[in-house]
Design a protein around this motif. Structure first.
Motif, PDB file in Angstrom:
ATOM      1  N   LYS A 157       0.853  -1.193   0.000  1.00  0.00           N
ATOM      2  CA  LYS A 157       0.000   0.000   0.000  1.00  0.00           C
ATOM      3  C   LYS A 157       0.882   1.234   0.000  1.00  0.00           C
ATOM      4  CE  LYS A 157      -4.085  -1.775   2.506  1.00  0.00           C
ATOM      5  NZ  LYS A 157      -5.100  -1.477   1.499  1.00  0.00           N
ATOM      6  N   ASP A 158       0.313   2.342  -0.460  1.00  0.00           N
ATOM      7  CA  ASP A 158       1.021   3.605  -0.328  1.00  0.00           C
ATOM      8  C   ASP A 158       0.948   4.058   1.122  1.00  0.00           C
ATOM      9  OD1 ASP A 158       1.631   3.676  -3.011  1.00  0.00           O
ATOM     10  OD2 ASP A 158      -0.169   4.821  -3.545  1.00  0.00           O
ATOM     11  N   TYR A 159       2.020   4.691   1.570  1.00  0.00           N
ATOM     12  CA  TYR A 159       2.092   5.101   2.974  1.00  0.00           C
ATOM     13  C   TYR A 159       2.185   6.617   3.080  1.00  0.00           C
ATOM     14  CZ  TYR A 159       2.667   0.191   4.020  1.00  0.00           C
ATOM     15  OH  TYR A 159       2.450  -1.164   4.143  1.00  0.00           O
ATOM     16  N   PRO A 160       1.643   7.218   4.136  1.00  0.00           N
ATOM     17  CA  PRO A 160       0.940   6.545   5.234  1.00  0.00           C
ATOM     18  C   PRO A 160      -0.457   6.083   4.815  1.00  0.00           C
ATOM     19  CG  PRO A 160       0.806   8.907   5.536  1.00  0.00           C
ATOM     20  CD  PRO A 160       1.700   8.685   4.344  1.00  0.00           C
ATOM     21  N   ILE A 161      -0.881   4.942   5.361  1.00  0.00           N
ATOM     22  CA  ILE A 161      -2.218   4.429   5.078  1.00  0.00           C
ATOM     23  C   ILE A 161      -3.237   5.317   5.788  1.00  0.00           C
ATOM     24  CG2 ILE A 161      -3.773   2.459   5.336  1.00  0.00           C
ATOM     25  CD1 ILE A 161      -1.308   0.660   5.391  1.00  0.00           C
ATOM     26  N   GLN A 162      -4.214   5.819   5.035  1.00  0.00           N
ATOM     27  CA  GLN A 162      -5.233   6.706   5.600  1.00  0.00           C
ATOM     28  C   GLN A 162      -6.559   5.970   5.748  1.00  0.00           C
ATOM     29  OE1 GLN A 162      -4.510   9.614   6.721  1.00  0.00           O
ATOM     30  NE2 GLN A 162      -2.481   9.916   5.806  1.00  0.00           N
ATOM     31  N   VAL A 163      -7.333   6.374   6.745  1.00  0.00           N
ATOM     32  CA  VAL A 163      -8.652   5.784   6.975  1.00  0.00           C
ATOM     33  C   VAL A 163      -9.670   6.511   6.102  1.00  0.00           C
ATOM     34  CG1 VAL A 163     -10.435   5.281   8.677  1.00  0.00           C
ATOM     35  CG2 VAL A 163      -8.013   5.180   9.329  1.00  0.00           C
ATOM     36  N   ALA A 164     -10.442   5.745   5.340  1.00  0.00           N
ATOM     37  CA  ALA A 164     -11.430   6.320   4.434  1.00  0.00           C
ATOM     38  C   ALA A 164     -12.545   7.014   5.212  1.00  0.00           C
ATOM     39  CB  ALA A 164     -12.029   5.229   3.556  1.00  0.00           C
ATOM     40  N   SER A 165     -13.032   8.114   4.669  1.00  0.00           N
ATOM     41  CA  SER A 165     -14.185   8.788   5.257  1.00  0.00           C
ATOM     42  C   SER A 165     -15.453   7.972   4.966  1.00  0.00           C
ATOM     43  CB  SER A 165     -14.331  10.196   4.672  1.00  0.00           C
ATOM     44  OG  SER A 165     -14.685  10.113   3.298  1.00  0.00           O
ATOM     45  N   ILE A 166     -16.510   8.283   5.687  1.00  0.00           N
ATOM     46  CA  ILE A 166     -17.775   7.584   5.459  1.00  0.00           C
ATOM     47  C   ILE A 166     -18.252   7.792   4.029  1.00  0.00           C
ATOM     48  CG2 ILE A 166     -20.217   7.489   6.127  1.00  0.00           C
ATOM     49  CD1 ILE A 166     -19.329   8.296   8.960  1.00  0.00           C
ATOM     50  N   SER A 167     -18.129   9.020   3.535  1.00  0.00           N
ATOM     51  CA  SER A 167     -18.598   9.310   2.185  1.00  0.00           C
ATOM     52  C   SER A 167     -17.789   8.548   1.142  1.00  0.00           C
ATOM     53  CB  SER A 167     -18.525  10.815   1.907  1.00  0.00           C
ATOM     54  OG  SER A 167     -17.210  11.306   2.073  1.00  0.00           O
ATOM     55  N   GLU A 168     -16.498   8.381   1.371  1.00  0.00           N
ATOM     56  CA  GLU A 168     -15.681   7.606   0.438  1.00  0.00           C
ATOM     57  C   GLU A 168     -16.080   6.132   0.450  1.00  0.00           C
ATOM     58  OE1 GLU A 168     -11.499  10.152   0.386  1.00  0.00           O
ATOM     59  OE2 GLU A 168     -11.979   8.873   2.106  1.00  0.00           O
ATOM     60  N   CYS A 169     -16.309   5.583   1.629  1.00  0.00           N
ATOM     61  CA  CYS A 169     -16.735   4.180   1.720  1.00  0.00           C
ATOM     62  C   CYS A 169     -18.053   3.964   0.981  1.00  0.00           C
ATOM     63  CB  CYS A 169     -16.894   3.768   3.186  1.00  0.00           C
ATOM     64  SG  CYS A 169     -15.354   3.655   4.102  1.00  0.00           S
ATOM     65  N   LEU A 170     -19.002   4.856   1.199  1.00  0.00           N
ATOM     66  CA  LEU A 170     -20.298   4.716   0.535  1.00  0.00           C
ATOM     67  C   LEU A 170     -20.153   4.831  -0.983  1.00  0.00           C
ATOM     68  CD1 LEU A 170     -22.544   6.821   2.957  1.00  0.00           C
ATOM     69  CD2 LEU A 170     -22.464   4.328   2.735  1.00  0.00           C
ATOM     70  N   GLU A 171     -19.296   5.727  -1.429  1.00  0.00           N
ATOM     71  CA  GLU A 171     -19.085   5.906  -2.869  1.00  0.00           C
ATOM     72  C   GLU A 171     -18.529   4.637  -3.500  1.00  0.00           C
ATOM     73  OE1 GLU A 171     -16.155   8.442  -5.875  1.00  0.00           O
ATOM     74  OE2 GLU A 171     -16.461   9.134  -3.805  1.00  0.00           O
ATOM     75  N   TYR A 172     -17.516   4.038  -2.891  1.00  0.00           N
ATOM     76  CA  TYR A 172     -16.890   2.844  -3.473  1.00  0.00           C
ATOM     77  C   TYR A 172     -17.784   1.613  -3.326  1.00  0.00           C
ATOM     78  CZ  TYR A 172     -12.802   5.879  -3.354  1.00  0.00           C
ATOM     79  OH  TYR A 172     -11.926   6.924  -3.525  1.00  0.00           O
ATOM     80  N   GLN A 173     -18.554   1.567  -2.255  1.00  0.00           N
ATOM     81  CA  GLN A 173     -19.516   0.469  -2.113  1.00  0.00           C
ATOM     82  C   GLN A 173     -20.546   0.514  -3.237  1.00  0.00           C
ATOM     83  OE1 GLN A 173     -21.133   1.038   1.806  1.00  0.00           O
ATOM     84  NE2 GLN A 173     -19.248   0.417   2.850  1.00  0.00           N
ATOM     85  N   GLN A 174     -21.056   1.707  -3.493  1.00  0.00           N
ATOM     86  CA  GLN A 174     -22.053   1.834  -4.554  1.00  0.00           C
ATOM     87  C   GLN A 174     -21.456   1.516  -5.923  1.00  0.00           C
ATOM     88  OE1 GLN A 174     -25.376   2.449  -3.745  1.00  0.00           O
ATOM     89  NE2 GLN A 174     -25.530   1.621  -5.825  1.00  0.00           N
ATOM     90  N   GLU A 175     -20.211   1.929  -6.142  1.00  0.00           N
ATOM     91  CA  GLU A 175     -19.534   1.600  -7.392  1.00  0.00           C
ATOM     92  C   GLU A 175     -19.464   0.089  -7.577  1.00  0.00           C
ATOM     93  OE1 GLU A 175     -15.729   3.235  -8.253  1.00  0.00           O
ATOM     94  OE2 GLU A 175     -16.308   5.268  -7.669  1.00  0.00           O
ATOM     95  N   ALA A 176     -19.108  -0.618  -6.491  1.00  0.00           N
ATOM     96  CA  ALA A 176     -18.980  -2.077  -6.573  1.00  0.00           C
ATOM     97  C   ALA A 176     -20.323  -2.728  -6.884  1.00  0.00           C
ATOM     98  CB  ALA A 176     -18.407  -2.622  -5.267  1.00  0.00           C
ATOM     99  N   LEU A 177     -21.368  -2.264  -6.233  1.00  0.00           N
ATOM    100  CA  LEU A 177     -22.698  -2.824  -6.479  1.00  0.00           C
ATOM    101  C   LEU A 177     -23.176  -2.522  -7.898  1.00  0.00           C
ATOM    102  CD1 LEU A 177     -24.377  -1.895  -3.070  1.00  0.00           C
ATOM    103  CD2 LEU A 177     -23.601  -4.158  -3.771  1.00  0.00           C
ATOM    104  N   ASP A 178     -22.931  -1.276  -8.339  1.00  0.00           N
ATOM    105  CA  ASP A 178     -23.340  -0.895  -9.698  1.00  0.00           C
ATOM    106  C   ASP A 178     -22.574  -1.690 -10.748  1.00  0.00           C
ATOM    107  OD1 ASP A 178     -25.093   0.915  -8.622  1.00  0.00           O
ATOM    108  OD2 ASP A 178     -23.809   2.664  -8.957  1.00  0.00           O
TER     109      ASP A 178
END
Length: 602
Positions: free
Chosen positions: A121-142
Motif C-alpha cells: 500500500k502507499d504510505y501513510p495508510i489513511q482511513v477512508a471517510s464515510i462518504s468515500e466508503c459509501l461511494e466505493y460500495q455503490q460503485e462495486a454494487l453498480d
C-alpha cells in the motif's frame, strides 16, 4: 513515566479494592492471576471491577516500561474507563493503551508494522471517510448490477471470512467475493482502508508474522478486552493467537446476554467458547446493584433461560404493562400527559433526567420526540434521526468541553492527549514548530474558556474562531466532521432544540438532570435510569416479523438490555398494531416478550 509508584496512586487503587471484598465474584476477579473470562451481568459493577483490576496489574504484575492494553467496543466505553482510571491516579500513557479494537489495530499494529511486513500500500495508510466508503460500495454494487439491499450480506461475509486462502472464502458466496474485491481494490487505489479493513489487516499481520506477535507480547504482556461479546470473529481469532501462541495474558469481560450487535458481526458464543477453553478461569458476577428483584425476574424471563442473578437493593422494583390501542401517537400522548407527570409527582423520578424512553428504531423516536417537543421539555435524543451525529472530531470536542467544565481539576481528560489528537486532525501541518504552535493555541483557548455554565453555542463559535474553522475547511479527513460540527452549531443556536446546552452538559460533567432521555434500545446499553419506558412493543417490531431464530434470540437480548437499564420502575407500552414504512397496517398483537414477562410476574 517514572518507575516509582506514587503514594497517591498506590493508595487510590488499594482503597478502591476494599469495596470489592464483600462481593465474591468481584474479589475473585481482582485476585485472578492468569487468563480469565469475567461474565458480568447487568448492574454487576463490571466497570469498577475492571478498572481496579487494571490498576493492580499495572502496579503489581507488569514492570516498567512494559504495559497493558485495554480494548473496548466503543469510544464511549473507552472514555468511561479512562475517566474511572483517572480517579485511581492512572492516565493513558505509553504503558497503558485504552481504545477501540480499530484504534488498537491501527496504532499498535498497522502503522508500526505494515510497511515492514511488506503490505503493498502507499504510505501513510489513511482511513477512508464515510462518504468515500459509501461511494466505493455503490460503485462495486453498480459494477455487478446488484441492488443496494445486497450490502449487509457483503459486509457480513467480509467480517466472517477472515481467511482469504480458504476454499470457503471463494465457494460460500462467489458474488460477495467479487463485490468485496472490487470495493477493496478501489480503496487500495486511493491508499485508503476502511474500519472493517483495519481489523482484518491487523489480524492478517498478527496471524502471519511471529515477530509482530513477539513485539506486542513484549509491549503488552497483559491485555484486557471489555464487552467481548460485541467485538466479532476477527478480534476473537486475534485474541486466541496472542493468548495461546504468544503468551499474552488475556482478561476478557462481557455478557453474552447483552450481545445486541449481530448486524455488525458480533457473536455471543465466542465469549462462552473462550470461557470454556483450557487454561482460562471463568468468574461470574451475579450480584445486581441496579435492579430490584421484580425487574430482574421480568428481564430474565424474556431470555427464556435461567440466570442466577441476585438483587442487592431493598426495593423490588415494579413492572407495568399498558395497552394504548390507538397506536404509537396514543402511547406518546400518555407518556407525556400521564406517566411522566405521575412519576415526578410521586418522586420516583426526581427530574426528567431520571427517565429514559426507549424504542426499537428512529421512526418511533420521531413520534415521541414530536410529542415531547409540544410539552416544552428539554430532551436528548440518541438514534439515527438525532439532529446531532457523533464523529471522531465531535467526540474530541466533547472531551475538550469535559476538560473546560472541570476536567482540568480532576486530571481527565488528559491535556496532552487532547493536544496530540488535535495535531493528528491537522495532518497538513507537518513542521514540528508549527505543530507546537497549534498545540499552544489550543491550550490557550481551553484555559480561557473554563466555564461549565457557558453556552455551548458560544463556546463552539469561539472555538471556530480559534482554529476549528480553519481545520474543517482545509483538512481532507475532516469532510464528514464538517457537516456534523456545522449541524451542532445550528441546533444549539437561539430558538433551536438544543439551545439550552452548556459546556458542562456537552462534556458530560454537568449532568442531564433537566433533559429527558430518548434513545433506541441499542444505544441505551451501558446506561442506567430510575425509570425506563419502552414503547412500540408490537409483535412485528420486536421481534421483527422476519426474524429467524438467531435474530429472534438477539431481539430477546435487546429487550433484556432495555429492561435492565431500570432501577425502580419499568413501563411496557403496546397497541397491538402498527403501520410499516410502506404505510401498511399490521394487526399482529403485542410482543410475545410481554406475555413472558407477565407469566413470570404472576
Amino acid at each position: 513515566m517514572s518507575q516509582e509508584i506514587s503514594t497517591h496512586r498506590q493508595r487510590s487503587y488499594l482503597i478502591a479494592r476494599e469495596d470489592l471484598r464483600s462481593n465474591p465474584g468481584q474479589w475473585s476477579a481482582y485476585e485472578s492471576k492468569g487468563n480469565c473470562v469475567i461474565l458480568a451481568g447487568p448492574g454487576s459493577g463490571k466497570t469498577k471491577t475492571l478498572t481496579v483490576k487494571i490498576a493492580r496489574v499495572l502496579n503489581e504484575d507488569v514492570k516498567y516500561p512494559r504495559g497493558v492494553a485495554c480494548i473496548t467496543y466503543s469510544k464511549e466505553c473507552a472514555r468511561e474507563l479512562k475517566q474511572r482510571l483517572a480517579g485511581l491516579g492512572i492516565s493513558s500513557d505509553s504503558r497503558l493503551f485504552i481504545g477501540t479494537v480499530h484504534s488498537f489495530c491501527y496504532t499498535n499494529i498497522i502503522i508500526p508494522f505494515a510497511r515492514a511486513a511488506g503490505i503493498n500500500k502507499d504510505y501513510p495508510i489513511q482511513v477512508a471517510s464515510i462518504s468515500e466508503c459509501l461511494e466505493y460500495q455503490q460503485e462495486a454494487l453498480d459494477h455487478y448490477n446488484i441492488n443496494e439491499r445486497f450490502f449487509p450480506r457483503f459486509s457480513d461475509y467480509r467480517k466472517m471470512h477472515t481467511d482469504r486462502t480458504s476454499e470457503n472464502w471463494i465457494n460460500d458466496d462467489p458474488q460477495a467475493v467479487s463485490v468485496i474485491e472490487y470495493y477493496e481494490n478501489r480503496l487500495d487505489e486511493n491508499s485508503l482502508i476502511d474500519f472493517d479493513g483495519i481489523v482484518l489487516l491487523g489480524l492478517h499481520l498478527v496471524k502471519n508474522h511471529t515477530w509482530i506477535r513477539s513485539v506486542l507480547s513484549a509491549k503488552f504482556p497483559v491485555m484486557f478486552i471489555d464487552e467481548y461479546q460485541d467485538l466479532g470473529t476477527a478480534l476473537d481469532e486475534m485474541v486466541r493467537i496472542l493468548c495461546f501462541e504468544s503468551n499474552i495474558r488475556i482478561i476478557a469481560v462481557g455478557d453474552p446476554d447483552q450481545s445486541i450487535y449481530g448486524f455488525q458481526g458480533a457473536e455471543p458464543q465466542l465469549l462462552l467458547d473462550l470461557a470454556n477453553q483450557a487454561g482460562v478461569e471463568t468468574i461470574r458476577l451475579t450480584l445486581n446493584y441496579r435492579c430490584g428483584s421484580q425487574i430482574i425476574r421480568a428481564s430474565t424471563s424474556a431470555l427464556q433461560e435461567e440466570r442466577e442473578y441476585t438483587s442487592t437493593t431493598a426495593e423490588p422494583g415494579t413492572v407495568f404493562v399498558m395497552n394504548y390501542d390507538q397506536g404509537l401517537s396514543h402511547q406518546a400522548d400518555q407518556i407525556c400527559e400521564s406517566i411522566i407527570p405521575d412519576l415526578l409527582a410521586r418522586g420516583v423520578a426526581t427530574n426528567l433526567g431520571d427517565i429514559a424512553i426507549l424504542y426499537r428504531n428512529a421512526s418511533i423516536g420521531d413520534v415521541i420526540a414530536s410529542r415531547v417537543n409540544r410539552t416544552g421539555w428539554n430532551y436528548i435524543r440518541v438514534d439515527n434521526n438525532n439532529p446531532y451525529q457523533a464523529t471522531p472530531l465531535t467526540y474530541w470536542l466533547e472531551d475538550c468541553a469535559n476538560w473546560c467544565a472541570g476536567g482540568w481539576r480532576a486530571g481527565y481528560p488528559d491535556l496532552i492527549d487532547l493536544i496530540f489528537k488535535w495535531q493528528n486532525f491537522n495532518i497538513r501541518i507537518t513542521r514540528e514548530k508549527s505543530k507546537n504552535i497549534l498545540g499552544s493555541e489550543l491550550v490557550r483557548f481551553l484555559y480561557l474558556n473554563r466555564d461549565a455554565e457557558l453556552s455551548l453555542n458560544v463556546w463552539l463559535m469561539r472555538f471556530m474562531e480559534n482554529g476549528l474553522r480553519s481545520a474543517l475547511d482545509n483538512e481532507i479527513l475532516l469532510r464528514d466532521d464538517q457537516t456534523a460540527v456545522d449541524r451542532l452549531i445550528f441546533i444549539t443556536s437561539d430558538g433551536q432544540v438544543y439551545s439550552p446546552f452548556t459546556v458542562g452538559y456537552f462534556g458530560g460533567l454537568g449532568g442531564s438532570i433537566d433533559y429527558l432521555n430518548l434513545s433506541t434500545l441499542h444505544s441505551s446499553k451501558g446506561l442506567e435510569y430510575q425509570v425506563v419506558i419502552i414503547m412500540g412493543l408490537e409483535n412485528g417490531i420486536i421481534p421483527y416479523y422476519s426474524d429467524n431464530e438467531v435474530q429472534r434470540r438477539e431481539s430477546r437480548r435487546l429487550f433484556y438490555v432495555g429492561l435492565t437499564r431500570a432501577k425502580r420502575e419499568v413501563y411496557l407500552l403496546y397497541s397491538g398494531w402498527y403501520i410499516d414504512s410502506l404505510h401498511r397496517r399490521w394487526n399482529k398483537g403485542r410482543s410475545p416478550f410481554i406475555d413472558q414477562v407477565l407469566n413470570a410476574l404472576d
